[in-house]
Scaffold this active site. Structure first.
Site, PDB file in Angstrom:
ATOM      1  N   LYS A 146      -1.442  -3.160  -7.457  1.00 28.13           N
ATOM      2  CA  LYS A 146      -1.498  -2.091  -6.722  1.00 28.13           C
ATOM      3  C   LYS A 146      -0.823  -0.921  -7.148  1.00 28.13           C
ATOM      4  O   LYS A 146      -1.003   0.274  -6.812  1.00 28.13           O
ATOM      5  CB  LYS A 146      -1.574  -2.117  -5.191  1.00 28.13           C
ATOM      6  CG  LYS A 146      -2.614  -3.451  -4.780  1.00 28.13           C
ATOM      7  CD  LYS A 146      -2.008  -3.701  -3.284  1.00 28.13           C
ATOM      8  CE  LYS A 146      -2.588  -4.994  -2.809  1.00 28.13           C
ATOM      9  NZ  LYS A 146      -4.034  -5.291  -2.895  1.00 28.13           N
ATOM     10  N   CYS A 156      -9.049  -8.564   4.315  1.00 28.37           N
ATOM     11  CA  CYS A 156      -7.960  -9.562   4.754  1.00 28.37           C
ATOM     12  C   CYS A 156      -7.300  -8.995   5.942  1.00 28.37           C
ATOM     13  O   CYS A 156      -5.907  -9.118   6.044  1.00 28.37           O
ATOM     14  CB  CYS A 156      -7.042  -9.792   3.627  1.00 28.37           C
ATOM     15  SG  CYS A 156      -7.940 -10.389   2.158  1.00 28.37           S
ATOM     16  N   GLN A 205       0.761  -1.117   0.076  1.00 26.42           N
ATOM     17  CA  GLN A 205      -0.056   0.124   0.085  1.00 26.42           C
ATOM     18  C   GLN A 205       0.947   1.242   0.123  1.00 26.42           C
ATOM     19  O   GLN A 205       0.327   2.380  -0.220  1.00 26.42           O
ATOM     20  CB  GLN A 205      -0.855  -0.078   1.013  1.00 26.42           C
ATOM     21  CG  GLN A 205      -1.823  -1.276   1.256  1.00 26.42           C
ATOM     22  CD  GLN A 205      -3.016  -1.218   0.190  1.00 26.42           C
ATOM     23  OE1 GLN A 205      -2.999  -0.065  -0.567  1.00 26.42           O
ATOM     24  NE2 GLN A 205      -3.705  -2.418  -0.124  1.00 26.42           N
TER      25      GLN A 205
HETATM   26  N1  PMP Z   1      -0.419  -6.614   1.807  1.00 25.97           N
HETATM   27  C1  PMP Z   1      -1.109  -5.553   1.844  1.00 25.97           C
HETATM   28  C2  PMP Z   1      -1.263  -4.518   2.888  1.00 25.97           C
HETATM   29  C3  PMP Z   1      -2.185  -5.369   0.913  1.00 25.97           C
HETATM   30  O1  PMP Z   1      -3.100  -4.490   0.770  1.00 25.97           O
HETATM   31  C4  PMP Z   1      -2.364  -6.508  -0.026  1.00 25.97           C
HETATM   32  C5  PMP Z   1      -3.394  -6.647  -1.290  1.00 25.97           C
HETATM   33  N2  PMP Z   1      -4.659  -6.476  -0.508  1.00 25.97           N
HETATM   34  C6  PMP Z   1      -1.392  -7.619  -0.152  1.00 25.97           C
HETATM   35  C7  PMP Z   1      -0.279  -7.623   0.740  1.00 25.97           C
HETATM   36  C8  PMP Z   1      -1.388  -8.592  -1.075  1.00 25.97           C
HETATM   37  O2  PMP Z   1      -0.861  -8.133  -2.445  1.00 25.97           O
HETATM   38  P1  PMP Z   1      -0.943  -9.168  -3.546  1.00 25.97           P
HETATM   39  O3  PMP Z   1      -2.417  -9.016  -4.054  1.00 25.97           O
HETATM   40  O4  PMP Z   1       0.219  -8.556  -4.752  1.00 25.97           O
HETATM   41  O5  PMP Z   1      -0.737 -10.632  -3.259  1.00 25.97           O
END
Ligand code: PMP
Length: 400
Positions: A218, A358, A195
């Site tokens: 992201k 999550c 983020q």
């Molecule tokens: N860490 C954080 C703080 C996230 O917001 C996210 C995605 N929601 C992830 C890890 C996971 O990233 P990725 O989708 O690239 O596996």
């Protein structure tokens, strides 16, 4: 360089030619992709597509060169050397890589420090590692404003793995405080930068940490790619995680000698087109006026915070002010389920996220099952915030 929000937004084809405005406030889940990235991926797929590294024909060499260029661009965005920048399948994959490679050095009695606000991607791999090795997990507290509270670590602490920016509260970690405590006991530090990376170039080595993970999708790039910066000494010392093609120097019946450098951790054919897209995103982002973008993102964040403060029954889960804060604003609307809030606001063209994001332990800490999140990116404008409050007023009228 002058900052023109509309011109920046116009670089993102998804917003073009719509009858009604798309107020995309879900960039924390996946950011949209600019033409510079789409063009780079298309150029690769239409004129350079081949597998990398092993080919000797011209196309394979062109693909290998494009992949190497992409690595250099991602590395530059992180202010890191190319030789320390590993392509992964995403931020989750990067963290799992460290959990296996660095995790192989841990055993019973060792401690891994995380916090209550971690995304499950920076929690479950460590829980799995603890179950595999007998190491224990320790959780740093999160204060009422959704900030990790730094603490002293123990001699048995071997790794501190924390979110640089919370995907729920938007709080920016006090990295110097954490690094100082970790170094005092010789612990390594991993930052989950998923983020943080979408909000401008950064200096990962300069933060004093050992591992830095980012997510491609992201960071305005395609899905299925991410990157991990890891210090050269660790690349050299740690065992590989996945085995297969490309990660070896030599293989015999008896065993293998791993490749050196990032290749050691890039088994199999990498997500080449997506990696080239991430490289293009990093190069494009690096050329933007970040002080102006940050001021713009923060002004819109202040509008969200001020507006929510005026809504009875709305509670913001993160810092109430802008200090050490990213443009991610989660809130609870008393008496309303986040999914219902999102659904009603979707009718206004407002894309939000509702649920636990999550981060179930964090929501448990706030006594909530979930929250509603608005996460901004450089293409957001005042009109998006206007629609947000129009939709929220309707959600409040209908649901509470
Ligand atoms: N860490 C954080 C703080 C996230 O917001 C996210 C995605 N929601 C992830 C890890 C996971 O990233 P990725 O989708 O690239 O596996």
């Amino acid at each position: 360089m002058s900052f023109d929000a509309a011109a920046l937004r116009a670089r993102f084809p998804i917003f073009a030619g719509r009858e009604t405005r798309l107020a995309y406030l879900d960039s924390g889940a996946s950011a949209q992709t600019p033409d510079a990235v789409l063009d780079a991926v298309r150029t690769f797929e239409t004129s350079r597509r081949a597998n990398v590294k092993r080919g000797v024909h011209a196309l394979a060499e062109a693909a290998t060169e494009a992949y190497a260029t992409a690595r250099g661009r991602v590395a530059a965005y992180l202010s890191a050397p190319s030789e320390e920048t590993i392509f992964t399948a995403g931020c989750t994959a990067a963290i799992n890589l460290v959990a296996h490679a660095f995790g192989a050095t841990l055993g019973p009695g060792d401690e891994i420090v995380v916090s209550d606000l971690e995304h499950h991607s920076n929690l479950v791999p460590w829980q799995m590692l603890a179950a595999r090795t007998g190491a224990t997990l320790r959780f740093l507290d999160v204060d009422g404003e959704g900030r990790i509270v730094p603490a002293k670590f123990a001699a048995r602490t071997k790794l501190v793995a924390l979110a640089h920016v919370s995907n729920v509260t938007g709080a920016i970690l006090d990295v110097p405080a954490i690094v100082a405590e970790a170094k005092a006991v010789g612990a390594r530090v991993l930052l989950d930068g998923a983020q943080r990376a979408p909000h401008g170039p950064l200096d990962a080595p300069g933060l004093g940490v050992d591992f830095y993970a980012i997510s491609g999708h992201k960071t305005f790039a395609p899905h299925g790619v991410g990157a991990l910066w890891m210090k050269a000494e660790l690349i050299e010392a740690l065992p590989p995680f996945l085995g297969g093609g490309e990660m070896i120097a030599r293989v015999t019946r008896e065993g293998f000698v791993p490749a050196r450098g990032p290749a050691k951790f890039e088994a199999g054919t990498p997500p080449i087109g997506a990696a080239i897209g991430l490289g293009a995103a990093c190069a494009w982002l690096a050329g933007l006026d970040w002080p102006a973008i940050a001021a713009h993102e923060m002004r819109l964040t202040q509008r969200l915070l001020d507006g929510l403060a005026a809504v009875p029954g709305a509670r913001v889960l993160g810092p109430k002010g802008l200090q050490a804060r990213a443009p991610v604003v989660s809130f609870d609307l008393e008496g309303a389920h986040p999914h219902d809030v999102c659904q009603i606001m979707d009718r206004f063209g407002v894309a939000l996220r509702g649920g636990h994001h999550c981060a179930q332990p964090l929501h448990a800490r706030f006594d909530l099952a979930g929250s509603t999140r608005a996460s901004l990116a450089l293409y957001c404008e005042d009109a998006d915030i206007d629609l947000f409050f129009d939709g929220l007023a309707e959600a409040k009228r209908v649901l509470t």
